[in-house]
Design an enzyme around this catalytic site. Structure first.
Site, PDB file in Angstrom:
ATOM      1  N   HIS A  47     -11.064  -3.499  11.125  1.00 24.73           N
ATOM      2  CA  HIS A  47     -11.411  -3.266   9.930  1.00 24.73           C
ATOM      3  C   HIS A  47     -12.725  -2.391  10.169  1.00 24.73           C
ATOM      4  CE1 HIS A  47      -8.693  -6.348   8.447  1.00 24.73           C
ATOM      5  NE2 HIS A  47      -9.360  -6.786   7.478  1.00 24.73           N
ATOM      6  N   GLU A  90       0.682  -1.184   0.020  1.00 21.21           N
ATOM      7  CA  GLU A  90      -0.060   0.037   0.012  1.00 21.21           C
ATOM      8  C   GLU A  90       0.763   1.323   0.004  1.00 21.21           C
ATOM      9  OE1 GLU A  90      -0.674  -2.491   1.976  1.00 21.21           O
ATOM     10  OE2 GLU A  90      -2.652  -3.204   1.333  1.00 21.21           O
TER      11      GLU A  90
HETATM   12  C1  TPP Z   1      -2.060  -4.702   4.768  1.00 15.77           C
HETATM   13  C2  TPP Z   1      -3.139  -5.329   4.085  1.00 15.77           C
HETATM   14  N1  TPP Z   1      -3.807  -5.114   3.035  1.00 15.77           N
HETATM   15  C3  TPP Z   1      -4.555  -5.788   2.339  1.00 15.77           C
HETATM   16  C4  TPP Z   1      -5.554  -6.235   3.308  1.00 15.77           C
HETATM   17  C5  TPP Z   1      -6.734  -6.984   2.729  1.00 15.77           C
HETATM   18  N2  TPP Z   1      -6.405  -8.647   2.507  1.00 15.77           N
HETATM   19  C6  TPP Z   1      -6.768  -9.302   3.427  1.00 15.77           C
HETATM   20  S1  TPP Z   1      -5.951 -10.960   3.328  1.00 15.77           S
HETATM   21  C7  TPP Z   1      -5.550 -10.388   1.786  1.00 15.77           C
HETATM   22  C8  TPP Z   1      -4.793 -11.279   0.893  1.00 15.77           C
HETATM   23  C9  TPP Z   1      -3.549 -11.838   1.624  1.00 15.77           C
HETATM   24  O1  TPP Z   1      -2.701 -12.659   0.964  1.00 15.77           O
HETATM   25  P1  TPP Z   1      -1.741 -13.624   1.469  1.00 15.77           P
HETATM   26  O2  TPP Z   1      -0.732 -12.881   2.203  1.00 15.77           O
HETATM   27  O3  TPP Z   1      -0.990 -14.346   0.641  1.00 15.77           O
HETATM   28  O4  TPP Z   1      -2.712 -14.525   2.529  1.00 15.77           O
HETATM   29  P2  TPP Z   1      -3.688 -15.496   2.145  1.00 15.77           P
HETATM   30  O5  TPP Z   1      -4.757 -14.886   2.037  1.00 15.77           O
HETATM   31  O6  TPP Z   1      -3.471 -16.200   0.572  1.00 15.77           O
HETATM   32  O7  TPP Z   1      -3.633 -16.597   3.150  1.00 15.77           O
HETATM   33  C10 TPP Z   1      -5.692  -9.019   1.555  1.00 15.77           C
HETATM   34  C11 TPP Z   1      -5.326  -8.200   0.435  1.00 15.77           C
HETATM   35  C12 TPP Z   1      -5.095  -6.495   4.623  1.00 15.77           C
HETATM   36  N3  TPP Z   1      -5.929  -7.053   5.428  1.00 15.77           N
HETATM   37  N4  TPP Z   1      -4.053  -6.124   4.962  1.00 15.77           N
END
Ligand code: TPP
Ligand code: TPP
Ligand code: MG
Ligand code: MG
Lengths: 313, 330, 313, 330
Positions: free
Chosen positions: D127, D57
């Site tokens: 959130h 971000e």
């Molecule tokens: C800093 C941040 N950016 C965006 C989000 C929204 N978000 C929650 S889970 C996610 C994807 C996370 O991907 P990953 O780290 O690969 O974990 P996975 O969901 O695959 O277990 C996003 C974009 C968030 N919670 N925190």
């Protein structure tokens, strides 16, 4: 434990569908070998930080499934007294410093826990679980440097399930996870994240080294989530993964793989005991009380400060 | 003993470190004691507790949170106020929320210290903010000491507090010195201090502006009797003390070196208007809305609240103590 | 140009000492070969972002020394009309997107400028200058990934002068600068940052590749600042560098090194012309008007919105 | 045409992209249109303008600033409100300050869109924030549309604006639908909307709470005549319209789903108390000080302002329109 984590998630999915769990969950199904393998290598005094997809880590580190389930249901019997829910489940008495709603946030918190243990003269390793998405989060990259520079007893566990929500890691992560860690001077290994034993033995080596003062370690566990990113995904038409890809990974399901290694009969026995445990958990959780709205801001301050209300009278 | 503000911070850190082995300090160039408050700490307490950090504010703040969650009492010194923007997620979304989110399992006894907040001549737009209002809005305990004694006492209490606390040491307060004949001691968070009693107007002054308010109050003493009220802690605010003061005066002016909209000045006026005795419309003197401090020194000063404005605001209440000693407002 | 940058800083140091420049500066003396070498490889349409130690970059990219000096003096004739000062000096007409007071902030801004040029179909490369301290700043690490992933025409120039204020890079940067860039798949080279020509030729190669669609590049220029971190350092007793170390690096001063390559006589001629130019700059700057306090918030909003004042009447 | 709030945002983005090739969109999972506002944009405008970003971000916000400084008009969609904490430095210390710091050389026409701000059932502590007050304090233009038409019009204006603008689309407003018989068009920033005229009390309602205020106003119509005032833009605030409204009513209640201390509610009360006509103490209904939303749905709701509180605050002004039709307050 694999079965417990899987069964727990299936139970929770059912409660999401029936509307009893508000807000849905990020299911861990498919990735169980990572949490279970890593936590099998940990000692009771070790600590973990987890993610939005945290049930597996929390259970594998020893949390009571009944109290975790009560937490997902927002009940007073929950791990967090119903205040945290799925994304913040924690059990500090077991060194579970919490799931976290912010991607990448747990990494540096674990580094802090590792530093803290060293400062206190305690033999404790800290483990940070995070996804492939977190590999691009600044604070996590910064924390690799601090851990390396200060040779802290921390193990970074990247669960590369191929996607951050809909974004393929292949179009998001330049270079490789292990390459990044190595660039900070952290010994890094790629592991088959569908193989509990492979994960356990890699984690054990890293934990042992860290505990002995050898500094941080990094594991990239290649894995896959069988379900959508979040239960809400069922309501959407998304096409970021092909059915074939899902099927290919389902074929690597860690559960049958682990079951095959068991003596005949034991698998069924374990299944039965997990079923019983989860039945009891369900009963406990659904019977646990809802917290009362007047206590909404209890625990806001650790010193008991009561904030002003949002209205008068 | 002659005590400077910076030295008071240094004493508070030293005493806290000596009193509790869980206390530790993180920050940039703190080994060298560059900003003042950490001078000589490295020599005395060693690198195991006085940690010179790389420029990774997010990670070392998160680390401090991790350390706080597991029994340490970290203090972070931030070189410039805008570094708080960089770690806003860590402070507001993590440190502040752990206690509630974990249902009371966890506490984050973390202290953030910003020596030199607000304008420093010539430091321009990105180094001159006074963002205490942001933390008061988020609900993070927020302290702005005006004097060396208060700086000592409030910093000690901040470190001892089980919750995160941000301590702003305004650049313009750092040169303040006091002759201290008393024992330095912790001062509870959330308690205001009345520097000067008065009966006509309450001036709520934040940080270094306490000294300006005192000067103006003295100067206008023949015309009106000004009470100078230093909240010391902006969150939680000592509302009971303010209500008592307004019970006496019924008139309110806030002087606050932060942006106008949604600042602490707004909060004080709003709460007073809702709940307290006011016989005239309250006023506030602040930075302008959305202020960015321009580099040129005269422009920089023009954006900060100053004594002329306070004088004018006080006089705008009309003649309250005419030469004859009568009081037309009563 | 080397001489101009050096002479400018010496002039500015004098004005800091005499109190005419408020707030002091971060002197660039010693590092001139980096700014001059890199900018010599740039085309007029290329863009740069700079740092708190930015005078060298701003001048080398072509800014008028008289207007830069007026800026340091807070005058209306300054590049930023006296609103920015040393840490924010910019000349957008020359692609100088500004010095920046936040360490590491310029990196991703340059990546954005590179993306912007590509999106607009323009042939422009963006260069981000930053120090070794910035190598540990999350946003900068994140930006390496984005630049690599999207193959953007951007050149990262790390001026490794061995210290972030008092902190030695050796105790702050795990691994190496070039190793980090390489881990993101960015071609990275280490260059002698005291040698203008070496820097120029390395930069030229990277700029050419980037402009041709070959993606980002990274240069680590090993250099040294001969002065303190900031002019205020003269008032402090700091011991983070030994006098021997400073002397060793002073022996590598890029100015005599470059002068030695010139035909006899030319060096003196250049010196004279720089002296004249700086004399004129000084005169212009000191004669330029102070901005009037009523206009303190002019330019706060690009649409001319006038904010409410901080007091009434 | 039946228009949902989310669809209105989608239309605004589509129209802005179609109208100006400099407009582009950054964000997570926007190619898939996961949050709604970006649905189908990738298909129509391609990956050169609709950029699915990694979870960086800070870097992609800085990139958008770099792009804005060099002629683009980027929009960033943030999946959750707390991501704004993560990029607070970028928005407040960089984007907001470039124009002044460069002496007017540079502008940063950047729009940040947060679809689903505030509480979403079950999303818990990290959130569920509604941090618009932070931006109003910093001086970043801040917009909180309540209706689909306003969402369309204000987002168009935000994108066209030369300065950074943050647009909050409250989760609780997303289900709102309107039957639109008019041409959707940009709505200028900084202009309030009076949804319902009244003569006894002005209710300033922010975002989704406009609909609650309207419902309560209808319900209490026999007792008192409520004007429902939707600022739409929190910064810059339409003070002239508020002053005109209070000229009519003289009574003020703010209902605002953000933390109490130093929130927009404080600002409205403060400005009204300083400068406008008030015949009774003003009131505000907000989240509590320092609120963190607990997970359990009943607790989550208990922390948000609700209609009962508004009803009580309005009735606390005392009987203004007794059954006989007399008005004791006049
Ligand atoms: C800093 C941040 N950016 C965006 C989000 C929204 N978000 C929650 S889970 C996610 C994807 C996370 O991907 P990953 O780290 O690969 O974990 P996975 O969901 O695959 O277990 C996003 C974009 C968030 N919670 N925190
Ligand atoms: C993000 C951030 N952290 C800290 C500071 C305070 N600060 C200004 S310059 C500096 C050192 C920077 O070191 P480096 O990047 O190596 O650049 P150099 O000063 O050596 O040119 C520090 C700590 C800052 N301005 N921004
Ligand atoms: Mg993933
Ligand atoms: Mg350096």
């Amino acid at each position: 434990m694999l079965r417990l984590v899987r069964g727990f998630e299936e139970l929770a999915l059912g409660l999401v569908r029936s509307g009893e769990i508000t807000g849905g969950i990020h299911p861990y199904i498919g990735q169980e070998a990572v949490a279970v393998g890593v936590c099998a290598a940990l000692r009771p005094q070790d600590r973990i930080t987890s993610t939005h997809r945290g049930h597996g880590h929390v259970l594998a580190k020893g949390a009571d499934p009944a109290r975790l389930l009560a937490e997902l249901l927002g009940r007073t019997g929950g791990l967090n007294r119903g205040r945290g829910g799925s994304m913040h489940a924690a059990d500090f008495s077991l060194g579970i410093l919490g799931a976290n709603g912010m991607v990448g946030a747990g990494g540096a918190i674990a580094v802090g826990a590792a530093w803290s243990a060293r400062q206190a003269g305690e033999d404790r390793v800290a483990v940070a679980f995070f996804g492939d998405g977190a590999l691009n989060q600044g604070v996590l990259l910064e924390s690799l440097n601090l851990a390396a520079m200060w040779r802290l007893p921390v193990l970074f566990v990247c669960e590369n399930n191929g996607y951050a929500t809909t974004l393929p890691a292949a179009t998001a992560v330049a270079g490789s996870a292990t390459g990044r860690a190595a660039a900070f001077g952290i010994p890094a290994a790629e592991v088959d994240g569908m193989d509990t034993e492979a994960v356990r033995s890699a984690a054990a080596a890293a934990v042992e080294r860290a505990a002995a003062g050898g500094g941080p370690g990094f594991l990239e566990c290649r894995t896959y989530r069988f379900e959508g990113h979040h239960t809400m995904e069922r309501l959407m038409k998304l096409h970021y993964r092909t059915p074939e890809e899902v099927a290919d990974w389902r074929a690597l399901d860690p559960l049958p793989r682990a079951a095959a290694l068991l003596p005949p009969g034991l698998a069924a026995e374990l299944d039965a005991s997990v079923e019983q445990q989860l039945g009891a958990a369900r009963e406990f959780a659904l019977a646990s009380e809802h917290p009362s709205p007047e206590r909404a801001l209890e625990h806001l301050y650790a010193d008991g400060l009561r904030p002003r209300a949002g209205h008068r009278g | 003993m002659r005590l400077s503000y910076t030295k008071a911070l240094n004493r508070a850190l030293t005493d806290a470190l000596a009193a509790d082995p869980a206390v530790c300090v993180f920050g940039e160039d703190i080994g060298a004691g560059m900003a003042g408050p950490t001078l000589n700490l490295l020599d005395r307490f060693g690198p195991g507790r006085i940690v010179d950090t790389p420029l990774s504010e997010q990670a070392f703040t998160s680390m401090a949170i991790g350390a706080a969650l597991t029994g340490r009492r970290p203090v972070i010194e931030f070189q410039i106020p805008s570094l708080l923007f960089l770690v806003f997620e860590q402070l507001v979304n993590q440190a502040h929320k752990f206690s509630l989110m974990t249902g009371g399992q966890a506490a984050v006894p973390l202290t953030c210290l910003v020596p030199g907040s607000g304008s420093r001549d010539g430091w321009a737009g990105q180094h001159s903010d006074h963002p205490y209002g942001l933390f008061a809005h988020a609900g993070v305990k927020t302290v702005v000491p005006a004097t060396p004694t208060d700086a000592y006492g409030l910093l000690r209490s901040a470190i001892a507090d089980p919750d995160p606390v941000v301590v702003f040491a305004p650049a313009a307060a750092l040169p303040v010195r006091e002759t201290v004949t008393w024992e330095l001691a912790p001062i509870p968070l959330g308690s205001a201090r009345i520097h000067r009693a008065g009966t006509d107007v309450t001036v709520v002054a934040v940080g270094h502006l306490v000294h300006d308010a005192l000067a103006v109050a003295e100067e206008l003493a023949p015309e009106l009797s000004v009470e100078v009220f230093d909240p010391r802690t902006l969150y939680p605010f000592d509302w009971a003390a303010l209500a008592a003061s307004l019970e006496r005066t019924g008139r309110l002016v806030v002087i606050d070196d932060s942006n106008r909209s949604c600042g602490i000045g707004a909060e004080v006026l709003a709460t007073a208007a809702e709940e307290m005795r006011l016989v005239a419309p309250p006023r506030r003197i602040t930075r302008p809305d959305g202020a960015v401090l321009p580099f040129a020194p005269a422009l920089d000063r023009a954006v900060q609240p100053h004594r002329d404005q306070l004088r004018a605001a006080l006089r705008a209440f009309g003649p309250l103590r005419p030469p004859h000693g009568e009081d037309p407002a009563r």
